[in-house]
Design a protein around this motif. Structure first.
Motif, PDB file in Angstrom:
ATOM      1  N   ALA A  66       0.771  -1.391   0.036  1.00  0.00           N
ATOM      2  CA  ALA A  66      -0.100   0.095   0.078  1.00  0.00           C
ATOM      3  C   ALA A  66       0.585   1.036  -0.194  1.00  0.00           C
ATOM      4  N   ASN A  67       0.714   2.324  -0.550  1.00  0.00           N
ATOM      5  CA  ASN A  67       1.143   3.491  -0.617  1.00  0.00           C
ATOM      6  C   ASN A  67       1.244   3.836   0.399  1.00  0.00           C
ATOM      7  N   VAL A  68       2.442   5.166   1.263  1.00  0.00           N
ATOM      8  CA  VAL A  68       1.892   5.966   2.338  1.00  0.00           C
ATOM      9  C   VAL A  68       0.746   6.785   2.131  1.00  0.00           C
ATOM     10  N   GLY A  69      -0.255   7.391   0.772  1.00  0.00           N
ATOM     11  CA  GLY A  69      -0.717   8.465   0.830  1.00  0.00           C
ATOM     12  C   GLY A  69      -2.314   7.415   1.330  1.00  0.00           C
ATOM     13  N   ASP A  70      -2.007   5.960   0.490  1.00  0.00           N
ATOM     14  CA  ASP A  70      -3.354   5.171   1.391  1.00  0.00           C
ATOM     15  C   ASP A  70      -4.258   5.104   2.730  1.00  0.00           C
ATOM     16  N   TRP A  71      -3.559   5.381   3.139  1.00  0.00           N
ATOM     17  CA  TRP A  71      -3.984   5.846   5.128  1.00  0.00           C
ATOM     18  C   TRP A  71      -4.121   6.703   4.759  1.00  0.00           C
ATOM     19  N   SER A  72      -4.991   6.678   6.137  1.00  0.00           N
ATOM     20  CA  SER A  72      -5.650   8.135   6.783  1.00  0.00           C
ATOM     21  C   SER A  72      -4.781   8.735   7.370  1.00  0.00           C
ATOM     22  N   PRO A  73      -4.530   9.951   8.316  1.00  0.00           N
ATOM     23  CA  PRO A  73      -3.824  10.967   8.955  1.00  0.00           C
ATOM     24  C   PRO A  73      -4.040   9.559  10.114  1.00  0.00           C
ATOM     25  N   LEU A  74      -3.052   9.916  10.800  1.00  0.00           N
ATOM     26  CA  LEU A  74      -2.515   9.257  11.479  1.00  0.00           C
ATOM     27  C   LEU A  74      -4.161  10.047  13.111  1.00  0.00           C
ATOM     28  N   VAL A  75      -4.773   9.421  13.719  1.00  0.00           N
ATOM     29  CA  VAL A  75      -5.393   9.873  14.406  1.00  0.00           C
ATOM     30  C   VAL A  75      -5.675   9.314  16.734  1.00  0.00           C
ATOM     31  N   PRO A  76      -5.888  10.400  17.399  1.00  0.00           N
ATOM     32  CA  PRO A  76      -5.822   9.534  18.612  1.00  0.00           C
ATOM     33  C   PRO A  76      -6.650   8.640  18.790  1.00  0.00           C
ATOM     34  N   THR A  77      -6.235   7.556  19.876  1.00  0.00           N
ATOM     35  CA  THR A  77      -7.421   6.739  20.290  1.00  0.00           C
ATOM     36  C   THR A  77      -8.236   6.873  21.547  1.00  0.00           C
ATOM     37  N   GLY A  78      -7.571   8.228  22.465  1.00  0.00           N
ATOM     38  CA  GLY A  78      -7.809   8.218  23.408  1.00  0.00           C
ATOM     39  C   GLY A  78      -6.994   7.980  25.263  1.00  0.00           C
ATOM     40  N   ASN A  79      -5.873   6.892  24.409  1.00  0.00           N
ATOM     41  CA  ASN A  79      -5.147   6.567  25.320  1.00  0.00           C
ATOM     42  C   ASN A  79      -3.902   7.705  24.639  1.00  0.00           C
ATOM     43  N   ALA A  80      -3.289   8.714  26.114  1.00  0.00           N
ATOM     44  CA  ALA A  80      -2.331   9.529  25.256  1.00  0.00           C
ATOM     45  C   ALA A  80      -1.040   8.739  24.701  1.00  0.00           C
ATOM     46  N   ASP A  81      -0.564   7.702  24.292  1.00  0.00           N
ATOM     47  CA  ASP A  81       0.380   7.528  23.740  1.00  0.00           C
ATOM     48  C   ASP A  81       0.421   6.073  22.826  1.00  0.00           C
ATOM     49  N   LYS A  82      -1.452   5.980  22.462  1.00  0.00           N
ATOM     50  CA  LYS A  82      -1.574   5.831  21.508  1.00  0.00           C
ATOM     51  C   LYS A  82      -1.695   6.498  20.174  1.00  0.00           C
ATOM     52  N   MET A  83      -1.960   5.884  18.629  1.00  0.00           N
ATOM     53  CA  MET A  83      -2.955   6.786  17.953  1.00  0.00           C
ATOM     54  C   MET A  83      -3.210   5.521  17.017  1.00  0.00           C
ATOM     55  N   MET A  84      -4.005   6.060  16.066  1.00  0.00           N
ATOM     56  CA  MET A  84      -4.016   4.897  14.573  1.00  0.00           C
ATOM     57  C   MET A  84      -4.385   5.340  13.827  1.00  0.00           C
ATOM     58  N   SER A  85      -4.266   4.559  12.539  1.00  0.00           N
ATOM     59  CA  SER A  85      -4.281   4.734  11.018  1.00  0.00           C
ATOM     60  C   SER A  85      -5.026   4.089  10.608  1.00  0.00           C
ATOM     61  N   ILE A  86      -6.307   4.007   9.303  1.00  0.00           N
ATOM     62  CA  ILE A  86      -6.993   3.374   9.147  1.00  0.00           C
ATOM     63  C   ILE A  86      -6.602   2.455   7.269  1.00  0.00           C
ATOM     64  N   LEU A  87      -6.873   1.935   6.752  1.00  0.00           N
ATOM     65  CA  LEU A  87      -6.875   1.243   5.484  1.00  0.00           C
ATOM     66  C   LEU A  87      -7.166   0.754   4.991  1.00  0.00           C
ATOM     67  N   ILE A  88      -8.487   1.396   4.026  1.00  0.00           N
ATOM     68  CA  ILE A  88      -9.502   0.274   3.156  1.00  0.00           C
ATOM     69  C   ILE A  88      -9.022   0.009   2.069  1.00  0.00           C
ATOM     70  N   ARG A  89      -9.132  -1.300   1.835  1.00  0.00           N
ATOM     71  CA  ARG A  89      -8.789  -2.596   0.010  1.00  0.00           C
ATOM     72  C   ARG A  89     -10.229  -2.728  -0.096  1.00  0.00           C
ATOM     73  N   GLN A  90     -10.221  -2.712  -1.971  1.00  0.00           N
ATOM     74  CA  GLN A  90     -11.655  -3.580  -2.411  1.00  0.00           C
ATOM     75  C   GLN A  90     -10.162  -4.499  -2.456  1.00  0.00           C
ATOM     76  N   ILE A  91     -10.967  -6.022  -2.579  1.00  0.00           N
ATOM     77  CA  ILE A  91     -10.156  -7.143  -2.741  1.00  0.00           C
ATOM     78  C   ILE A  91     -11.276  -8.004  -3.096  1.00  0.00           C
ATOM     79  N   LEU A  92     -10.158  -8.891  -3.904  1.00  0.00           N
ATOM     80  CA  LEU A  92     -11.288  -9.558  -5.374  1.00  0.00           C
ATOM     81  C   LEU A  92     -11.891 -10.766  -4.565  1.00  0.00           C
ATOM     82  N   MET A  93     -13.167 -11.367  -4.877  1.00  0.00           N
ATOM     83  CA  MET A  93     -13.774 -12.431  -3.734  1.00  0.00           C
ATOM     84  C   MET A  93     -13.771 -13.900  -5.374  1.00  0.00           C
ATOM     85  N   GLN A  94     -13.185 -14.775  -4.121  1.00  0.00           N
ATOM     86  CA  GLN A  94     -13.693 -15.989  -5.167  1.00  0.00           C
ATOM     87  C   GLN A  94     -14.857 -16.282  -5.011  1.00  0.00           C
TER      88      GLN A  94
END
Length: 94
Positions: A66-94
Motif C-alpha cells: 500500500a502507498n503511504v498516501g492510502d492510509w488515513s492521517p494519524l488519529v488519537p485513540t484516547g490513550n495518551a501514547d497510542k495513535m491509529m491509522s486506517i487503510l480500506i482496500r477492495q479485494i477480489l472475492m472468488q
C-alpha cells in the motif's frame, strides 16, 4: 452499456468463426454485474505509537502492499501514547 454491446458483438464474431464449439462465454441473459469479479472492502487498522505506525506504513509501501498516501492521517485513540491509522482496500472475492 457500451461495453456490454461491444462484448456481445465480439461474442457473435467468435461464434461465427468457431462454429458451435463451447466457448465458455457467459450466457447473454446473465446480468452484467455477474460478469464482473466481486470485490469486498477490508479494513486494516494500525494502533500504536506514532513512530511505530509511520514505520509500518513505510514498510508496507516498500514491499508494495500500500502507498503511504492510502492510509488515513494519524488519529488519537484516547490513550495518551497510542495513535491509529486506517487503510480500506477492495479485494477480489472468488
Amino acid at each position: 452499456m457500451a461495453q456490454e454491446e461491444e462484448f456481445l458483438q465480439e461474442r457473435s464474431q467468435f461464434q461465427k468463426y468457431l462454429g458451435t464449439e463451447n466457448l465458455n462465454i457467459p450466457a447473454l441473459n446473465q446480468p452484467a454485474e455477474n460478469l464482473l469479479p466481486k470485490r469486498e472492502p477490508i479494513k486494516h487498522t494500525l494502533i500504536g505509537s506514532a513512530k511505530a505506525i509511520i514505520s509500518t506504513i513505510h514498510y508496507l509501501q516498500v514491499i508494495g502492499y500500500a502507498n503511504v498516501g492510502d492510509w488515513s492521517p494519524l488519529v488519537p485513540t484516547g490513550n495518551a501514547d497510542k495513535m491509529m491509522s486506517i487503510l480500506i482496500r477492495q479485494i477480489l472475492m472468488q
